[in-house]
Motif scaffolding. Structure first.
Motif, PDB file in Angstrom:
ATOM      1  N   GLY A 197       0.874  -1.151   0.094  1.00 14.13           N
ATOM      2  CA  GLY A 197       0.018  -0.103   0.111  1.00 14.13           C
ATOM      3  C   GLY A 197       0.772   1.208   0.021  1.00 14.13           C
ATOM      4  N   VAL A 198       2.032   1.302   0.732  1.00 13.26           N
ATOM      5  CA  VAL A 198       2.879   2.416   0.771  1.00 13.26           C
ATOM      6  C   VAL A 198       3.399   2.543  -0.573  1.00 13.26           C
ATOM      7  N   PHE A 199       3.890   1.458  -1.222  1.00 19.33           N
ATOM      8  CA  PHE A 199       4.407   1.746  -2.693  1.00 19.33           C
ATOM      9  C   PHE A 199       3.512   2.147  -3.579  1.00 19.33           C
ATOM     10  N   THR A 200       2.292   1.571  -3.649  1.00 17.54           N
ATOM     11  CA  THR A 200       1.073   2.112  -4.475  1.00 17.54           C
ATOM     12  C   THR A 200       0.657   3.655  -3.969  1.00 17.54           C
ATOM     13  N   ALA A 201       0.603   4.106  -3.058  1.00 21.83           N
ATOM     14  CA  ALA A 201       0.473   5.651  -2.617  1.00 21.83           C
ATOM     15  C   ALA A 201       1.764   6.255  -3.211  1.00 21.83           C
ATOM     16  N   GLY A 202       2.983   5.792  -2.800  1.00 23.07           N
ATOM     17  CA  GLY A 202       3.936   6.641  -3.375  1.00 23.07           C
ATOM     18  C   GLY A 202       4.094   6.840  -4.903  1.00 23.07           C
ATOM     19  N   ILE A 203       3.686   5.698  -5.588  1.00 22.30           N
ATOM     20  CA  ILE A 203       3.843   5.882  -7.064  1.00 22.30           C
ATOM     21  C   ILE A 203       2.625   6.945  -7.409  1.00 22.30           C
ATOM     22  N   LEU A 204       1.583   6.753  -6.871  1.00 24.74           N
ATOM     23  CA  LEU A 204       0.318   7.663  -7.360  1.00 24.74           C
ATOM     24  C   LEU A 204       0.746   9.153  -6.925  1.00 24.74           C
ATOM     25  N   ALA A 205       1.350   9.560  -5.820  1.00 26.63           N
ATOM     26  CA  ALA A 205       1.861  10.798  -5.565  1.00 26.63           C
ATOM     27  C   ALA A 205       2.735  11.295  -6.304  1.00 26.63           C
ATOM     28  N   PHE A 206       3.928  10.385  -6.662  1.00 25.22           N
ATOM     29  CA  PHE A 206       4.911  10.735  -7.669  1.00 25.22           C
ATOM     30  C   PHE A 206       4.357  11.259  -9.083  1.00 25.22           C
ATOM     31  N   VAL A 207       3.626  10.145  -9.446  1.00 24.45           N
ATOM     32  CA  VAL A 207       3.101  10.506 -11.005  1.00 24.45           C
ATOM     33  C   VAL A 207       2.462  11.763 -10.807  1.00 24.45           C
ATOM     34  N   ASN A 208       1.439  11.724  -9.934  1.00 24.77           N
ATOM     35  CA  ASN A 208       0.698  13.289  -9.866  1.00 24.77           C
ATOM     36  C   ASN A 208       1.665  14.491  -9.915  1.00 24.77           C
ATOM     37  N   ALA A 209       2.855  14.309  -9.071  1.00 22.21           N
ATOM     38  CA  ALA A 209       3.804  15.523  -8.965  1.00 22.21           C
ATOM     39  C   ALA A 209       4.674  15.811 -10.340  1.00 22.21           C
ATOM     40  N   TRP A 210       4.731  14.466 -10.783  1.00 25.28           N
ATOM     41  CA  TRP A 210       5.617  14.531 -12.164  1.00 25.28           C
ATOM     42  C   TRP A 210       4.978  14.929 -13.342  1.00 25.28           C
ATOM     43  N   ASP A 211       3.697  14.762 -13.577  1.00 22.93           N
ATOM     44  CA  ASP A 211       2.807  15.134 -14.557  1.00 22.93           C
ATOM     45  C   ASP A 211       2.296  16.603 -14.637  1.00 22.93           C
ATOM     46  N   GLU A 212       1.967  16.963 -13.302  1.00 20.22           N
ATOM     47  CA  GLU A 212       1.181  18.317 -13.194  1.00 20.22           C
ATOM     48  C   GLU A 212       1.999  19.431 -13.769  1.00 20.22           C
ATOM     49  N   PHE A 213       0.955  20.255 -14.534  1.00 20.62           N
ATOM     50  CA  PHE A 213       1.574  21.359 -15.329  1.00 20.62           C
ATOM     51  C   PHE A 213       0.884  22.820 -14.922  1.00 20.62           C
ATOM     52  N   LEU A 214      -0.201  22.834 -14.620  1.00 23.20           N
ATOM     53  CA  LEU A 214      -0.878  24.047 -14.470  1.00 23.20           C
ATOM     54  C   LEU A 214      -0.451  24.837 -13.352  1.00 23.20           C
ATOM     55  N   LEU A 215      -0.117  24.168 -12.142  1.00 24.96           N
ATOM     56  CA  LEU A 215       0.435  25.042 -10.972  1.00 24.96           C
ATOM     57  C   LEU A 215       1.978  25.168 -11.198  1.00 24.96           C
ATOM     58  N   ALA A 216       2.595  24.278 -11.882  1.00 29.60           N
ATOM     59  CA  ALA A 216       4.196  24.547 -12.210  1.00 29.60           C
ATOM     60  C   ALA A 216       4.287  25.876 -13.183  1.00 29.60           C
ATOM     61  N   LEU A 217       3.277  25.922 -13.915  1.00 29.47           N
ATOM     62  CA  LEU A 217       3.380  27.159 -14.881  1.00 29.47           C
ATOM     63  C   LEU A 217       3.235  28.295 -14.294  1.00 29.47           C
ATOM     64  N   SER A 218       2.318  28.487 -13.036  1.00 32.94           N
ATOM     65  CA  SER A 218       1.738  29.528 -12.592  1.00 32.94           C
ATOM     66  C   SER A 218       2.674  29.851 -11.670  1.00 32.94           C
ATOM     67  N   LEU A 219       3.044  29.059 -10.770  1.00 34.01           N
ATOM     68  CA  LEU A 219       4.026  29.419  -9.488  1.00 34.01           C
ATOM     69  C   LEU A 219       5.225  29.596  -9.816  1.00 34.01           C
ATOM     70  N   ASN A 220       5.926  28.794 -10.746  1.00 31.20           N
ATOM     71  CA  ASN A 220       7.246  28.767 -10.698  1.00 31.20           C
ATOM     72  C   ASN A 220       7.626  29.482 -12.284  1.00 31.20           C
ATOM     73  N   ALA A 221       7.252  30.505 -12.473  1.00 38.84           N
ATOM     74  CA  ALA A 221       7.719  31.263 -13.847  1.00 38.84           C
ATOM     75  C   ALA A 221       9.255  31.458 -14.267  1.00 38.84           C
ATOM     76  N   SER A 222      10.069  31.263 -13.157  1.00 38.06           N
ATOM     77  CA  SER A 222      11.385  31.561 -13.481  1.00 38.06           C
ATOM     78  C   SER A 222      11.898  30.406 -14.383  1.00 38.06           C
ATOM     79  N   ALA A 223      12.966  30.641 -15.332  1.00 38.25           N
ATOM     80  CA  ALA A 223      13.528  29.818 -16.097  1.00 38.25           C
ATOM     81  C   ALA A 223      14.145  28.849 -15.511  1.00 38.25           C
ATOM     82  N   SER A 224      14.841  28.917 -14.436  1.00 36.99           N
ATOM     83  CA  SER A 224      15.662  27.993 -13.601  1.00 36.99           C
ATOM     84  C   SER A 224      14.921  27.285 -12.838  1.00 36.99           C
TER      85      SER A 224
END
Length: 279
Positions: A197-224
């Motif tokens: 269960g820990v591995f399953t939850a971890g994979i789901l959380a990792f993929v969610n953070a890895w694929d997310e676009f909207l917040l990454a575009l809005s909160l981190n506008a800096s090129a670096s």
């Protein structure tokens, strides 16, 4: 006499359904891989050529030189790994409290957790942005780690609750008799036994953070501070769409997820199936 025919039909339907799922899951990834090995001229040629006539590895070189892809990759890894780790720690504590402690209105708590995951991300964008702006966290890793952790907590908590409930309480009681605190019993007994269960939850959380676009575009506008999804969107120009180069960058983005799933495939599948049975 008709029973074998019925069995054959049922088996054929299952095979067809399985084939549809496999094709739907793998075809886009295979097509992206093949596209990354073609030239732009071959990509627009008619009729369509499924396999590249000549392997073009220069698309991958260009993917790393046209944009700082390694920097984007590193940013995504940091954000995804940290948010996943924090999500698992907080979700484990919350799940243990729900599964083991005599909480009042426990069902209401679970309902609120499920309801909190149903809000569309776009409705949360402005409050999250304003909060990060007031805290002076824009263009930092923390600006993404905090919301990604919050967004992953409901599903991680629900997955872990079902596993913690299946572990006998006698094991924790024995550990506490031997001198463990309740928190010690959680980390030394309950969490290791709930590893799928820990591995399953971890994979789901990792993929969610890895694929997310909207917040990454809005909160981190800096090129670096750009992450992979945002960085890959910058390859296209106003009038140009270098699909082979974009596909090469997408392959680079897919590789970490593919490696992660390949390494922990049995634990993840076992966690999903066991979680479904226990829930």
């Amino acid at each position: 006499m008709r029973q074998p025919d019925n069995l054959f039909s049922a088996r054929a339907l299952r095979l067809i359904a399985a084939a549809i799922v496999v094709v739907n899951g793998f075809f886009p990834a295979v097509w992206i891989l093949l596209t990354s090995l073609k030239t732009e001229a071959e990509l627009v040629r008619k009729p369509i050529t499924w396999l590249p006539h000549e392997l073009v590895l220069n698309n991958y070189v260009q993917a790393f030189t046209d944009q700082p892809l390694l920097k984007y990759l590193g940013n995504s890894l940091v954000v995804a790994l940290v948010s996943t780790a924090v999500s698992l720690v907080v979700a484990a504590l919350a799940a243990y409290a729900i599964a083991r402690l005599n909480l009042r209105h426990r069902q209401l708590v679970l309902t609120c957790i499920v309801a909190s995951s149903m809000f569309p991300l776009v409705t949360l964008l402005v409050p999250i942005f304003e909060t990060m702006r007031h805290l002076s966290l824009l263009n930092t890793y923390t600006a993404l780690v905090l919301p990604y952790t919050v967004l992953s907590l409901p599903v991680c908590t629900l997955v872990l609750v079902s596993f913690f409930q299946s572990i006998p309480k006698d094991l924790e009681n024995a550990a506490m008799i031997d001198g463990c605190t309740r928190l010690g019993a959680l980390w030394r007994v309950v969490v290791p036994l709930a590893a799928p269960g820990v591995f399953t939850a971890g994979i789901l959380a990792f993929v969610n953070a890895w694929d997310e676009f909207l917040l990454a575009l809005s909160l981190n506008a800096s090129a670096s501070m750009r992450t992979l999804p945002v960085g890959i969107s910058l390859y296209q120009g106003e009038f140009t769409f270098p699909w082979p180069v974009i596909s090469a960058a997408l392959v680079v983005a897919i590789v970490p997820i593919a490696v992660l799933i390949a390494l922990f495939q049995e634990r993840v599948v076992g966690g999903l199936t066991q979680g479904g049975l226990k829930g």
